[in-house]
Motif scaffolding. Structure first.
Motif, PDB file in Angstrom:
ATOM      1  N   ASP A 202       0.857  -1.184   0.000  1.00 33.70           N
ATOM      2  CA  ASP A 202       0.000   0.000   0.000  1.00 33.70           C
ATOM      3  C   ASP A 202       0.899   1.242   0.000  1.00 33.70           C
ATOM      4  OD1 ASP A 202      -1.837   2.006   0.310  1.00 33.70           O
ATOM      5  OD2 ASP A 202      -2.927   1.042   1.959  1.00 33.70           O
ATOM      6  N   LYS A 203       1.334   1.611  -1.189  1.00 35.52           N
ATOM      7  CA  LYS A 203       2.271   2.726  -1.314  1.00 35.52           C
ATOM      8  C   LYS A 203       1.686   4.021  -0.767  1.00 35.52           C
ATOM      9  CE  LYS A 203       5.106   4.928  -4.891  1.00 35.52           C
ATOM     10  NZ  LYS A 203       5.379   4.967  -6.355  1.00 35.52           N
ATOM     11  N   GLY A 204       0.395   4.227  -0.960  1.00 32.28           N
ATOM     12  CA  GLY A 204      -0.244   5.452  -0.496  1.00 32.28           C
ATOM     13  C   GLY A 204      -0.227   5.600   1.008  1.00 32.28           C
TER      14      GLY A 204
END
Length: 233
Positions: A202-204
């Motif tokens: 989950d880069k965000g």
């Protein structure tokens, strides 16, 4: 006809040789004096490790294992005087991995161990590497880069920056130019590659956590460590 030794013609030739030799010696001395010189003294491994804080914000040093490392070879031994690898955890169970690679004499080949190189060598596929500005103070931000690295075994989000002297190059050609510019000023700059990462895809959500860790690392570091890791920021 062979001119006898001690005649004016031979003496003039000998004087020319002496003057030529003196000129070459002077040019060599000038070139040596203008050779770029290191401006930061070498730091022992123990001292460098001690400079890296064990408490960063609400994260605490946990172990020295679990990181994706650059491939070890003869060149890597020359590239970095100091290599620190650590994992930090907080009460919420979050883990951040930190890698710091430093050399007091940067010759422009730091690129060989940029994360874009060592992660694929470890079997990871990378997302697009994007620039990011990490707020360090209300007035200053750190030029960095962020990407996702995925493999069959695990996924990571990686944020890193490089400092060469007082420059923060994001690309290989920028690193070479930073070294060349310093050399023209008679300086061999020091250089650091610092990388923080966390497991997940989950880069965000992970990127803000890593940015916060970098900001807290700046605040937790002493003056010497802050200068080595962040330069003038």
């Amino acid at each position: 006809m062979v001119e006898p030794v001690g005649t004016p013609g031979v003496a003039a030739l000998d004087r020319r040789k002496v003057l030529l030799g003196l000129g070459l010696a002077a040019m060599s001395g000038i070139a040596q004096a203008r050779m770029p010189k290191p401006v930061v003294p070498r730091i022992s491994k123990d001292r460098f490790t001690a400079l890296v804080p064990k408490h960063v914000g609400d994260f605490t040093f946990d172990s020295e294992s679990g990181l994706v490392l650059p491939p070890s070879d003869a060149l890597s031994d020359r590239l970095y005087d100091n290599l620190v690898t650590r994992t930090y955890t907080n009460r919420a169970g979050q883990t951040v991995m930190l890698l710091i690679a430093y050399n007091n004499k940067q010759d422009g080949v730091l690129q060989i161990h940029r994360p874009e190189t060592c992660y694929p060598a470890g079997g990871y596929e990378l997302s697009e590497v994007r620039p990011i500005e990490v707020p360090i103070t209300t007035a200053k931000a750190l030029p960095a880069q962020v990407f996702a690295a995925n493999s069959d075994e695990r996924n990571e989000v990686v944020l890193y920056w490089t400092r060469v002297g007082e420059r923060y190059p994001r690309r290989w050609h920028e690193q070479r130019w930073a070294v060349a510019e310093a050399n023209l000023q008679g300086i061999v700059p020091d250089g650091v590659l610092a990388r923080v990462s966390a497991i997940g895809n989950d880069k965000g959500a992970i990127t803000p956590m890593l940015s916060g860790f970098v900001r807290d690392l700046h605040h937790a570091s002493g003056d010497h460590a802050r200068r080595l890791l962040f330069g003038q920021i």
